[in-house]
Design an enzyme around this catalytic site. Structure first.
Site, short mmCIF file in Angstrom:
data_model
loop_
_atom_site.label_atom_id
_atom_site.label_comp_id
_atom_site.label_asym_id
_atom_site.label_seq_id
_atom_site.Cartn_x
_atom_site.Cartn_y
_atom_site.Cartn_z
N GLU A 107 0.83 -1.21 0.00
CA GLU A 107 0.00 0.00 0.00
C GLU A 107 0.86 1.26 0.00
O GLU A 107 1.84 1.36 0.73
CB GLU A 107 -0.93 0.01 1.23
CG GLU A 107 -1.88 -1.18 1.30
CD GLU A 107 -2.89 -1.21 0.15
OE1 GLU A 107 -3.04 -0.18 -0.54
OE2 GLU A 107 -3.51 -2.27 -0.06
N CYS A 161 -8.00 -1.95 7.99
CA CYS A 161 -6.61 -1.93 7.53
C CYS A 161 -6.15 -0.50 7.29
O CYS A 161 -5.11 -0.07 7.79
CB CYS A 161 -6.45 -2.79 6.28
SG CYS A 161 -6.53 -4.54 6.67
N1 PCA Z 1 -8.41 -6.99 6.48
C1 PCA Z 1 -9.39 -5.95 6.67
C2 PCA Z 1 -9.37 -5.66 8.15
C3 PCA Z 1 -8.67 -6.80 8.79
C4 PCA Z 1 -8.01 -7.51 7.68
O1 PCA Z 1 -7.22 -8.45 7.79
C5 PCA Z 1 -9.17 -4.75 5.77
O2 PCA Z 1 -8.69 -4.92 4.64
O3 PCA Z 1 -9.50 -3.61 6.14
#
Ligand code: PCA
EC number: 3.4.19.3
Length: 209
Positions: A81, A143
């Site tokens: 990201e 996340c």
């Molecule tokens: N993925 C979610 C929240 C927890 C996770 O493992 C997300 O992409 O926001």
């Protein structure tokens, strides 16, 4: 004293019994990477608590790098990201709560860039034969929430840590038998990707002197 790297993952959510992000983080707890010690923590999928814990772990561990992991079922590659945004969607957490506001930090910056060398992490992974791409959205759920929270905590407190976030695909055992065309990646490959990302991050620390 050995310098630390903080690695976080999440507990399972959305009806899944396993979350590769938490499993991979736990599997690397205490590992030594590039002369640094990995300290792993698993975060709850809960608005509020996840941010409080993230801030507490950063303060306690005082890491040189904060790398957080999360599951993005449906993505085929390791997604490194680039951007964390000051926004929350209306997704329910594991307690059934929704975020009360649509921002994370009142009057905070609209966004932060990751401070790990995200493009280099992607390049290195692909060189190693691990499918990876740069992602320009970490979503608007937990996340992005912990990614933004970590960036803001480091920035507003003048901490030294580099911050990064990686979304990982589902595990083969999570999609087997479901009869849906969902991409997956073996846990060992995800683990190798995380180690490689930390190594690339460490190299960039050294480069900066
Ligand atoms: N993925 C979610 C929240 C927890 C996770 O493992 C997300 O992409 O926001």
């Amino acid at each position: 004293m050995e310098e630390k790297l903080l690695l976080t993952g999440f507990e399972p959510f959305g009806g899944d019994k396993i979350n590769p992000s938490g499993e991979v983080a736990k599997s690397l707890d205490g590992a030594e990477i590039g002369g640094y010690q990995v300290v792993s923590r698993v975060l709850p999928v809960e608005w509020g608590t996840a941010r409080d814990l993230m801030e507490r772990f950063i303060d306690e561990v005082d890491p040189l790098i904060i790398l957080s992991l999360g599951l993005s079922a449906g993505r085929a590659e390791i997604s490194v990201e680039k951007v964390a945004i000051n926004y929350t969607g209306k997704g329910k957490d594991n307690r059934g709560n929704v975020s009360e506001r649509n921002y994370i930090i009142e009057n905070g910056p609209a966004a932060y860039f990751a401070t790990i060398p995200a493009e280099e992490v992607v390049e290195e992974l692909n060189k190693k034969g691990i499918p990876a791409r740069l992602s320009l959205t970490a979503g608007a759920y937990l996340c992005n929430y912990v990614f933004y929270s970590a960036c803001h905590h480091v920035n507003s407190r003048g901490k030294r840590a580099l911050v990064g976030f990686i979304h990982v695909p589902a595990l083969p055992e999570m999609v087997a038998g479901k009869g849906q065309s969902v991409p997956s990646m073996h846990v060992d490959l995800i683990r190798n990707a995380v180690i490689s990302a930390l190594e690339t991050g460490i190299r960039s620390l050294t480069n900066c002197g």
